[in-house]
Scaffold this active site. Structure first.
Site, short mmCIF file in Angstrom:
data_model
loop_
_atom_site.label_atom_id
_atom_site.label_comp_id
_atom_site.label_asym_id
_atom_site.label_seq_id
_atom_site.Cartn_x
_atom_site.Cartn_y
_atom_site.Cartn_z
N LEU A 124 0.82 -1.21 0.00
CA LEU A 124 0.00 0.00 0.00
C LEU A 124 0.86 1.27 0.00
O LEU A 124 0.80 2.07 -0.92
CB LEU A 124 -0.94 -0.01 1.21
CG LEU A 124 -1.70 1.30 1.50
CD1 LEU A 124 -2.57 1.68 0.30
CD2 LEU A 124 -2.55 1.15 2.76
N THR A 125 1.66 1.46 1.03
CA THR A 125 2.39 2.71 1.23
C THR A 125 3.39 2.98 0.10
O THR A 125 4.04 2.06 -0.40
CB THR A 125 3.13 2.69 2.58
OG1 THR A 125 2.18 2.41 3.61
CG2 THR A 125 3.81 4.02 2.86
N PRO A 127 6.37 6.18 -1.50
CA PRO A 127 7.21 7.29 -1.04
C PRO A 127 6.43 8.58 -0.79
O PRO A 127 6.79 9.37 0.09
CB PRO A 127 8.21 7.46 -2.20
CG PRO A 127 8.32 6.09 -2.79
CD PRO A 127 6.94 5.51 -2.69
N THR A 157 6.01 -4.72 4.79
CA THR A 157 6.32 -5.85 5.66
C THR A 157 6.15 -7.16 4.89
O THR A 157 5.22 -7.30 4.09
CB THR A 157 5.40 -5.84 6.89
OG1 THR A 157 5.56 -4.60 7.58
CG2 THR A 157 5.73 -6.98 7.84
N GLY A 341 19.14 5.21 35.13
CA GLY A 341 20.19 5.11 34.13
C GLY A 341 20.21 3.79 33.40
O GLY A 341 20.52 3.72 32.20
N GLU A 364 -1.05 2.09 10.54
CA GLU A 364 -2.50 1.97 10.26
C GLU A 364 -3.20 3.33 10.32
O GLU A 364 -4.34 3.45 10.76
CB GLU A 364 -3.18 1.00 11.24
CG GLU A 364 -2.54 -0.36 11.31
CD GLU A 364 -2.64 -1.15 10.02
OE1 GLU A 364 -3.25 -0.64 9.06
OE2 GLU A 364 -2.13 -2.28 9.96
#
Length: 386
Positions: A124-125, A127, A157, A341, A364
């Site tokens: 889907l995604t 640039p 993914t 720490g 999402e």
């Protein structure tokens, strides 16, 4: 109102927890730091049938209800959020194929996807397009009995393992509104012109690869058009992403649970000024806040999942994703403060959790965009509060 799991869900959760405690937690930090792919864990998930959680039983899957689906991602993320990603994208695309694929597509792909013999993801995604789905530029031009696909995808993914990979394309780039020209094509591994360019370096969310893909004149048979009808790609993808928001809420819940567990344990082990630091009120306030937000997240997650089971639930899943993904950010920061720490040291789990948590407010759909989704659902009356 019943806030308890049924007997099957309780047994399933116990099975998942035992798997994570034995197979995931002992190796997660070491493998994550080494950049090692969790092959053995993936095989274990396959043996448990987890790759079939959204595949109908007739095709060999478990076909889990949304609440049980959420349980999977909560427990896996408690151990290692990266492995939840491997299963997450796979499960959403399996659901999309099961809901919208042709009968031939279901028979061809779902049995192998259910066993883990095949894997998948979601292309889907891009640039220049992420949450703005209609902004994608990847095109698919019909040429005889094939589509010719050109474009690129980012942050994908399972890109190196997906077979097939559902890829969101524009079959009609001139359509207005743009979503009417969007479709999904199932691109099989090894198709000429389909190239994984690189793994994208990440601050966290390691264990699973996130890749850049080039699509250069990729020829895809017309029978691989999801549903066999053009122009339905946005609706098909959104129906899967609704479960995806439950997935992200549950992942957030799992990471927050682990952050709390680590903080509580450390506060009872660490001594300062002659006593356990858990005796100090400042530490107690942090533990109480973490626990309160954790329980609120848990109720929100399973409420949203139960609403999905009852029907479409954009507003409810949006609220759960927003709340839980922001609660986990607060949880990991407070847990790190409890550790002092040592929380900044990669020898402690909280350092990894701190790097994993921010993704949930982005994945999402970013939270700011999802707030507009929730608002529209409230204004339209689809989602009611009170």
């Amino acid at each position: 109102m019943d806030f308890t799991f049924n007997e099957d869900q309780q047994e399933f959760k116990a099975l998942l927890r035992a798997f994570v405690d034995k197979e995931v937690i002992p190796v997660a930090r070491e493998w994550e730091q080494a950049g090692r792919y969790p092959t053995e864990i993936v095989e274990g998930m396959a043996q448990m049938g987890l790759f079939g959680i959204t595949v109908p039983e007739e095709y060999g899957g478990l076909d889990l209800d949304p609440v049980s689906f959420a349980l999977v991602f909560e427990e896996l993320s408690r151990g290692w959020m990266g492995i939840a990603g491997i299963l997450g994208s796979h499960s959403l695309s399996c659901r999309m194929i099961a809901m919208h694929g042709t009968e031939e597509q279901k028979k061809k792909y779902l049995p192998g996807l259910a066993t883990g013999e095949r894997r998948t993801g979601l292309g889907l995604t891009e640039p220049d397009a992420g949450t703005d789905m209609q902004g994608i530029r990847t095109t698919a031009r019909l040429d005889g009995d094939h589509y010719v696909v050109n474009g690129s995808k980012m942050w994908i993914t399972n890109a190196r393992f997906a077979d097939p990979l559902p890829v969101v394309v524009k079959t009609d780039p001139t359509a207005s509104p743009a979503h009417r020209g969007m479709s999904v094509l199932l691109i099989e591994q090894g198709t000429p012109g389909f190239e994984v360019l690189k793994d994208i370096p990440k601050m966290g969310y390691k264990g699973t690869e996130s890749c850049e893909i080039l699509l250069d004149n990729v020829r895809v048979p017309v029978e691989n058009l999801v549903g066999g009808v053009e122009g339905k790609g946005m609706q098909q993808t959104l129906s899967a992403l609704e479960w995806g928001r439950v997935n992200i809420a549950a992942r957030s819940l799992g990471v927050a649970q682990r952050a709390f567990d680590e903080a509580l344990a450390y506060s009872q082990q660490r001594h300062a000024f002659g006593q356990q630091i858990s005796d100090f009120q400042a530490i107690q306030l942090k533990l109480a806040t973490m626990a309160t937000n954790l329980q609120a997240s848990r109720l929100m997650t399973y409420w949203a999942a139960s609403e999905v089971a009852a029907g479409r639930a954009d507003g409810e899943t949006g609220m759960a994703k927003i709340f839980c993904s922001e609660a986990v950010l607060e949880a990991v920061i407070d847990s790190m403060k409890v550790h002092g720490g040592y929380g900044f040291s990669s020898e402690y789990e909280i350092e990894r959790l701190y790097r994993d948590a921010p993704l949930m407010s982005i994945g999402e759909g970013t939270n700011d965009v999802l707030r507009t989704v929730v608002a529209k659902s409230l204004i339209s009356g689809k989602t009611k509060v009170g």
